[in-house]
Design an enzyme around this catalytic site. Structure first.
Site, mmCIF file in Angstrom:
data_model
loop_
_atom_site.group_PDB
_atom_site.id
_atom_site.type_symbol
_atom_site.label_atom_id
_atom_site.label_comp_id
_atom_site.label_asym_id
_atom_site.label_seq_id
_atom_site.Cartn_x
_atom_site.Cartn_y
_atom_site.Cartn_z
ATOM 1 N N ARG A 51 2.406 -7.841 -1.214
ATOM 2 C CA ARG A 51 2.151 -6.456 -0.759
ATOM 3 C C ARG A 51 3.364 -5.981 -0.557
ATOM 4 O O ARG A 51 4.425 -6.368 -0.404
ATOM 5 C CB ARG A 51 0.885 -6.474 0.281
ATOM 6 C CG ARG A 51 0.914 -7.614 1.094
ATOM 7 C CD ARG A 51 2.316 -7.512 2.110
ATOM 8 N NE ARG A 51 2.461 -6.131 2.535
ATOM 9 C CZ ARG A 51 3.849 -5.786 3.108
ATOM 10 N NH1 ARG A 51 4.685 -6.672 3.038
ATOM 11 N NH2 ARG A 51 3.983 -4.818 3.598
ATOM 12 N N GLY A 52 3.071 -4.426 -0.097
ATOM 13 C CA GLY A 52 4.296 -3.501 -0.146
ATOM 14 C C GLY A 52 4.749 -3.015 -1.464
ATOM 15 O O GLY A 52 4.871 -3.854 -2.247
ATOM 16 N N ALA A 53 5.001 -1.919 -1.621
ATOM 17 C CA ALA A 53 5.257 -1.133 -2.728
ATOM 18 C C ALA A 53 6.239 -1.802 -3.374
ATOM 19 O O ALA A 53 5.886 -1.839 -4.784
ATOM 20 C CB ALA A 53 5.358 0.414 -2.553
ATOM 21 N N ARG A 92 -4.266 -1.994 -7.479
ATOM 22 C CA ARG A 92 -4.187 -1.183 -6.024
ATOM 23 C C ARG A 92 -3.793 0.154 -6.522
ATOM 24 O O ARG A 92 -2.966 0.427 -7.478
ATOM 25 C CB ARG A 92 -3.185 -1.731 -5.182
ATOM 26 C CG ARG A 92 -3.567 -3.093 -4.700
ATOM 27 C CD ARG A 92 -3.073 -3.578 -3.428
ATOM 28 N NE ARG A 92 -3.394 -2.635 -2.384
ATOM 29 C CZ ARG A 92 -2.456 -2.701 -1.345
ATOM 30 N NH1 ARG A 92 -1.428 -3.549 -1.056
ATOM 31 N NH2 ARG A 92 -2.991 -2.109 -0.031
ATOM 32 N N GLN A 197 0.409 -6.215 9.254
ATOM 33 C CA GLN A 197 1.745 -6.463 8.797
ATOM 34 C C GLN A 197 2.800 -6.529 9.591
ATOM 35 O O GLN A 197 3.780 -7.082 9.592
ATOM 36 C CB GLN A 197 1.835 -5.365 7.363
ATOM 37 C CG GLN A 197 0.875 -5.706 6.376
ATOM 38 C CD GLN A 197 -0.428 -4.755 6.390
ATOM 39 O OE1 GLN A 197 -0.804 -4.603 7.468
ATOM 40 N NE2 GLN A 197 -0.743 -4.275 5.030
ATOM 41 N N ASP A 238 4.859 4.241 0.317
ATOM 42 C CA ASP A 238 4.131 3.808 -0.713
ATOM 43 C C ASP A 238 4.059 4.606 -1.943
ATOM 44 O O ASP A 238 4.151 4.477 -3.217
ATOM 45 C CB ASP A 238 2.486 3.528 -0.302
ATOM 46 C CG ASP A 238 2.653 2.365 0.634
ATOM 47 O OD1 ASP A 238 2.480 1.123 0.017
ATOM 48 O OD2 ASP A 238 2.760 2.511 1.715
ATOM 49 N N ASN A 248 1.871 6.517 3.404
ATOM 50 C CA ASN A 248 2.342 5.383 3.856
ATOM 51 C C ASN A 248 1.163 4.851 4.651
ATOM 52 O O ASN A 248 0.214 5.067 4.929
ATOM 53 C CB ASN A 248 3.664 5.526 4.855
ATOM 54 C CG ASN A 248 4.447 4.176 5.046
ATOM 55 O OD1 ASN A 248 4.570 3.407 4.221
ATOM 56 N ND2 ASN A 248 4.405 3.750 6.482
ATOM 57 N N LYS A 249 1.376 3.361 5.066
ATOM 58 C CA LYS A 249 0.335 2.672 5.773
ATOM 59 C C LYS A 249 -0.247 3.480 6.665
ATOM 60 O O LYS A 249 0.348 4.270 7.485
ATOM 61 C CB LYS A 249 0.856 1.375 6.333
ATOM 62 C CG LYS A 249 -0.157 0.806 7.389
ATOM 63 C CD LYS A 249 -1.209 0.089 6.260
ATOM 64 C CE LYS A 249 -0.827 -0.515 5.074
ATOM 65 N NZ LYS A 249 -1.782 -0.773 4.081
HETATM 66 O O1 MRU Z 1 -1.125 -2.438 2.039
HETATM 67 P P1 MRU Z 1 0.410 -2.682 1.838
HETATM 68 O O2 MRU Z 1 0.762 -4.034 3.072
HETATM 69 O O3 MRU Z 1 0.918 -3.121 0.571
HETATM 70 O O4 MRU Z 1 1.071 -1.623 2.391
HETATM 71 C C1 MRU Z 1 2.363 -1.244 2.118
HETATM 72 C C2 MRU Z 1 3.207 -1.123 3.206
HETATM 73 O O5 MRU Z 1 3.544 -2.397 3.425
HETATM 74 C C3 MRU Z 1 3.652 -0.133 4.064
HETATM 75 O O6 MRU Z 1 2.937 1.045 3.575
HETATM 76 C C4 MRU Z 1 5.088 0.246 3.860
HETATM 77 O O7 MRU Z 1 5.546 0.846 4.978
HETATM 78 C C5 MRU Z 1 5.415 0.892 2.481
HETATM 79 S S1 MRU Z 1 5.831 -0.436 1.122
HETATM 80 C C6 MRU Z 1 7.506 -0.475 1.236
#
Ligand code: MRU
Length: 353
Positions: A51-53, A92, A197, A238, A248-249
């Site tokens: 996970r994480g972009a 996703r 996270q 993201d 973003n999250k």
């Molecule tokens: O749902 P996730 O864990 O894939 O979410 C993405 C993230 O980790 C965050 O939004 C993060 O700040 C940006 S991804 C580099």
């Protein structure tokens, strides 16, 4: 990044197998998982093993390389490639890097004049993107560190560290560079409900790098800004729309509002692979809505050192679970990419796919 003296990347490819950190096991166990086919890699994205972009993008790029290696010779080759691309795209919806990576490998395959050349181009492009991802994190780190004063108390949200990329990260990269330069930095890590996270991953990364930190509940940041205990906010992204609005999250928007109200600078970090020139503003970015179960349960580590999952509401409770929100460009002091420190309305959109 180093874990107990050894250098690792979050996602790699060896032969036709994708290998990645099994993130749901952290911080209890640091282990890798092998994914032999593109279907396995796609499932690793949808189930959030990765996970994480940035890390999702690297996994999707390698997944496309697996597609090209698996595809039959002859006229069915392109049908298999298109179907594999669609499987990966469906994993996703929000992380722009996923769509960037799939399209870039498709373009490389489309430019090849034989199946053999297409396979080679797919593997080389996926590897190049992973290397660029790691290099972008390091560049963001060096640029972002120039904005961090000695003694800074920094708030971050979710995990945009090396686990969210191939290496270095986006939001945490400036922290790592500043700390290695000898600056004294302290990080407040938002817990980041529902999946935690910040508490599970960001705190583990910071511990490994020796950066002093404290986990706070998501609702505490505004209070700490009011009391002057947070000097700056650095978050990842993201997807970034053409006008500088940032997905973003979930919860990032509220941190930006609190920062604006308290004159705390709010910085966004993202490689250019996260920029989406086709989304004119945040309203056109697809926001993932995840399963209500993630809200109605919490997972954590028992005193006996085992994972446990408990319900946190009554048995009939319903929940909503939007995974991301949009922070308007007007609340953002600057967006840091590997190409520079940009005003949100002056993004380098040329490379966007
Ligand atoms: O749902 P996730 O864990 O894939 O979410 C993405 C993230 O980790 C965050 O939004 C993060 O700040 C940006 S991804 C580099």
């Amino acid at each position: 990044m180093r874990v107990e003296g050894t250098d690792y990347r979050t996602v790699i490819m060896e032969g036709s197998t994708v290998r990645m950190v099994n993130q749901p096991m952290l911080p209890l166990r640091f282990e890798f998982i092998d994914l032999p086919t593109h279907h396995d890699t796609a499932r690793s994205i949808s189930s959030m093993i990765v996970r994480g972009a940035g890390a999702i993008g690297a996994a999707a790029g390698y997944g496309m390389a697996q597609v090209a290696l698996e595809a039959p010779d002859g006229p069915e080759f392109m049908d298999y490639v298109q179907a594999g691309a669609e499987t990966l795209r469906q994993t996703r919806p929000t992380a722009q890097d996923l769509f960037y990576a799939v399209q870039r490998v498709l373009d490389a395959i489309g430019g090849a004049d034989s199946v053999q050349a297409a396979r080679q181009a797919a593997v080389e492009t996926a590897q190049a993107m992973a290397d660029e991802n790691a290099a972008a994190g390091q560049a963001i780190g060096e640029l972002g560190a120039t904005l961090i004063p000695d003694g800074a108390n920094i708030l971050t949200h979710c995990n945009a560290g090396w686990l969210a990329f191939v290496d270095w990260g986006s939001a945490l990269a400036p922290v790592y560079v500043a700390a290695r330069q000898g600056k004294r930095v302290f990080v407040f890590a938002d817990e980041t409900r529902p999946r935690g996270q910040g508490a599970l991953l960001t705190a583990w990364e910071l511990q490994g790098e020796g950066v002093p930190h404290a986990v706070i509940v998501d609702n505490a940041a505004g209070r700490l800004m009011q009391t002057g205990e947070i000097d700056m906010v650095i978050v990842g992204a993201d997807r970034v729309a053409a006008n500088g609005d940032v997905a973003n999250k979930i919860g990032t928007y509220e941190k930006a509002l609190c920062a604006a109200d308290n004159d705390v600078p709010f910085y966004v970090t993202a490689p250019t692979s996260t920029l989406d020139a086709r989304s004119p503003n945040g309203a056109t970015i697809p926001i993932e809505e995840r399963n209500a179960d993630e809200v109605l349960h919490v997972t954590g580590i028992t005193d006996a050192g085992e994972w446990a999952r408990v319900r946190v509401s009554h048995a009939q409770a319903k929940a909503r679970n939007p995974a991301f929100d949009i922070t308007p460009a007007r609340l953002i002091r600057a967006i840091i990419t590997e190409k520079g420190i940009h005003a949100p309305h002056e993004l380098p959109l040329e490379a966007s796919r």
